[in-house]
Design a protein around this motif. Structure first.
Motif, mmCIF file in Angstrom:
data_model
loop_
_atom_site.group_PDB
_atom_site.id
_atom_site.type_symbol
_atom_site.label_atom_id
_atom_site.label_comp_id
_atom_site.label_asym_id
_atom_site.label_seq_id
_atom_site.Cartn_x
_atom_site.Cartn_y
_atom_site.Cartn_z
ATOM 1 N N LYS A 299 -9.475 -50.309 33.193
ATOM 2 C CA LYS A 299 -8.378 -50.049 32.254
ATOM 3 C C LYS A 299 -7.630 -51.305 31.833
ATOM 4 N N SER A 300 -7.430 -52.246 32.737
ATOM 5 C CA SER A 300 -6.683 -53.462 32.391
ATOM 6 C C SER A 300 -7.451 -54.354 31.412
ATOM 7 N N LYS A 301 -8.739 -54.096 31.231
ATOM 8 C CA LYS A 301 -9.577 -54.895 30.332
ATOM 9 C C LYS A 301 -9.794 -54.211 28.976
ATOM 10 N N LEU A 302 -9.188 -53.045 28.764
ATOM 11 C CA LEU A 302 -9.479 -52.254 27.563
ATOM 12 C C LEU A 302 -8.633 -52.601 26.345
ATOM 13 N N SER A 303 -7.536 -53.304 26.515
ATOM 14 C CA SER A 303 -6.668 -53.595 25.380
ATOM 15 C C SER A 303 -7.422 -54.378 24.310
ATOM 16 N N GLY A 304 -7.521 -53.779 23.122
ATOM 17 C CA GLY A 304 -8.218 -54.405 22.006
ATOM 18 C C GLY A 304 -9.728 -54.276 22.060
ATOM 19 N N LYS A 305 -10.278 -53.677 23.122
ATOM 20 C CA LYS A 305 -11.735 -53.538 23.291
ATOM 21 C C LYS A 305 -12.228 -52.317 22.518
ATOM 22 N N LYS A 306 -13.313 -52.496 21.787
ATOM 23 C CA LYS A 306 -13.963 -51.402 21.062
ATOM 24 C C LYS A 306 -14.783 -50.600 22.063
ATOM 25 N N ILE A 307 -14.453 -49.307 22.205
ATOM 26 C CA ILE A 307 -15.146 -48.463 23.175
ATOM 27 C C ILE A 307 -15.502 -47.116 22.567
ATOM 28 N N ALA A 308 -16.321 -46.365 23.298
ATOM 29 C CA ALA A 308 -16.632 -44.980 22.961
ATOM 30 C C ALA A 308 -16.859 -44.237 24.268
ATOM 31 N N LEU A 309 -16.636 -42.920 24.243
ATOM 32 C CA LEU A 309 -16.748 -42.087 25.440
ATOM 33 C C LEU A 309 -17.731 -40.946 25.211
ATOM 34 N N PHE A 310 -18.411 -40.559 26.295
ATOM 35 C CA PHE A 310 -19.345 -39.437 26.210
ATOM 36 C C PHE A 310 -19.482 -38.791 27.580
ATOM 37 N N GLY A 311 -19.949 -37.552 27.590
ATOM 38 C CA GLY A 311 -20.195 -36.870 28.851
ATOM 39 C C GLY A 311 -20.558 -35.411 28.649
ATOM 40 N N SER A 312 -21.035 -34.806 29.723
ATOM 41 C CA SER A 312 -21.434 -33.398 29.668
ATOM 42 C C SER A 312 -20.492 -32.579 30.562
ATOM 43 N N TYR A 313 -20.546 -31.283 30.376
ATOM 44 C CA TYR A 313 -19.709 -30.383 31.169
ATOM 45 C C TYR A 313 -20.436 -29.066 31.346
ATOM 46 N N GLY A 314 -20.026 -28.306 32.334
ATOM 47 C CA GLY A 314 -20.647 -27.010 32.578
ATOM 48 C C GLY A 314 -19.687 -25.853 32.388
ATOM 49 N N TRP A 315 -18.425 -26.154 32.174
ATOM 50 C CA TRP A 315 -17.387 -25.137 32.005
ATOM 51 C C TRP A 315 -16.202 -25.784 31.286
ATOM 52 N N GLY A 316 -15.234 -24.983 30.933
ATOM 53 C CA GLY A 316 -14.029 -25.513 30.299
ATOM 54 C C GLY A 316 -14.214 -25.746 28.813
ATOM 55 N N ASP A 317 -13.275 -26.494 28.243
ATOM 56 C CA ASP A 317 -13.272 -26.690 26.787
ATOM 57 C C ASP A 317 -13.200 -28.152 26.372
ATOM 58 N N GLY A 318 -13.466 -29.052 27.312
ATOM 59 C CA GLY A 318 -13.419 -30.474 26.974
ATOM 60 C C GLY A 318 -12.105 -31.146 27.285
ATOM 61 N N GLU A 319 -11.242 -30.495 28.056
ATOM 62 C CA GLU A 319 -9.938 -31.064 28.375
ATOM 63 C C GLU A 319 -10.071 -32.434 29.037
ATOM 64 N N TRP A 320 -11.070 -32.591 29.919
ATOM 65 C CA TRP A 320 -11.240 -33.880 30.600
ATOM 66 C C TRP A 320 -11.455 -34.999 29.599
ATOM 67 N N MET A 321 -12.169 -34.732 28.513
ATOM 68 C CA MET A 321 -12.425 -35.770 27.509
ATOM 69 C C MET A 321 -11.156 -36.078 26.722
ATOM 70 N N GLY B 108 -4.708 -49.310 25.288
ATOM 71 C CA GLY B 108 -4.900 -50.194 24.150
ATOM 72 C C GLY B 108 -6.318 -50.285 23.637
ATOM 73 N N ALA B 109 -7.197 -49.431 24.139
ATOM 74 C CA ALA B 109 -8.586 -49.442 23.677
ATOM 75 C C ALA B 109 -8.685 -48.974 22.232
ATOM 76 N N VAL B 110 -9.701 -49.454 21.550
ATOM 77 C CA VAL B 110 -9.983 -49.054 20.176
ATOM 78 C C VAL B 110 -11.175 -48.105 20.223
ATOM 79 N N LEU B 111 -10.923 -46.812 20.007
ATOM 80 C CA LEU B 111 -12.023 -45.842 20.018
ATOM 81 C C LEU B 111 -12.819 -45.980 18.722
ATOM 82 N N ALA B 112 -14.087 -46.345 18.859
ATOM 83 C CA ALA B 112 -14.932 -46.650 17.704
ATOM 84 C C ALA B 112 -15.332 -45.416 16.915
#
Length: 140
Positions: A77-99, A110-114
């Protein structure tokens, strides 16, 4: 040429499959790309990359995997400021709250979601695999 790291944790192989598709997409877009499980990577290495994709499935009560991935990501987390990132993952229940929670944490750091994050129920189908490739291309 940009340099992209794809870092993931996978318990069943679903998120690993997604990570490989993200890597394929980034390579197809011309990026120098490496795919790592979170135990093969450290926060210090983030400085060596122009962008990073992080993948983790939903666990328990829709949270990141708590033993390996969550402590690893806390270090990043301390390295994310200004860093271009993206997130992905799978789930077996719920509605995506974790994402949604994870995206908010990244924005606060401070991350930049691409692009829009990619989630899928259980194993990634053809649409989810194509979305992972597009995510990789957006990072490149």
């Amino acid at each position: 040429m940009s340099k992209v790291a794809v870092i993931y944790w996978s318990g069943t192989g679903n998120t690993e499959m997604m990570a490989n598709k993200v890597g394929e997409g980034a390579k197809a877009a011309g990026a120098e790309t490496e795919v790592f499980s979170c135990d093969q990577f450290s926060a210090d290495k983030l400085d060596d990359y122009d962008a990073a994709a992080f993948g983790c499935p939903a666990m328990g009560d829709e949270v990141l995997e708590e033993t390996e991935f969550e402590p690893f990501f806390e270090e990043c987390k301390s390295k994310l400021s200004g860093k271009k990132i993206a997130l992905f993952g799978s789930y077996g229940w719920g509605d995506g709250e974790w994402m949604r929670n994870w995206e908010e944490t990244c924005k606060e750091a401070g991350a930049v979601l691409a692009c829009e994050s990619v989630i899928c129920a259980d194993a990634p189908d053809d649409d989810a695999q194509a979305a992972c490739e597009a995510l990789g291309k957006a990072l490149a």
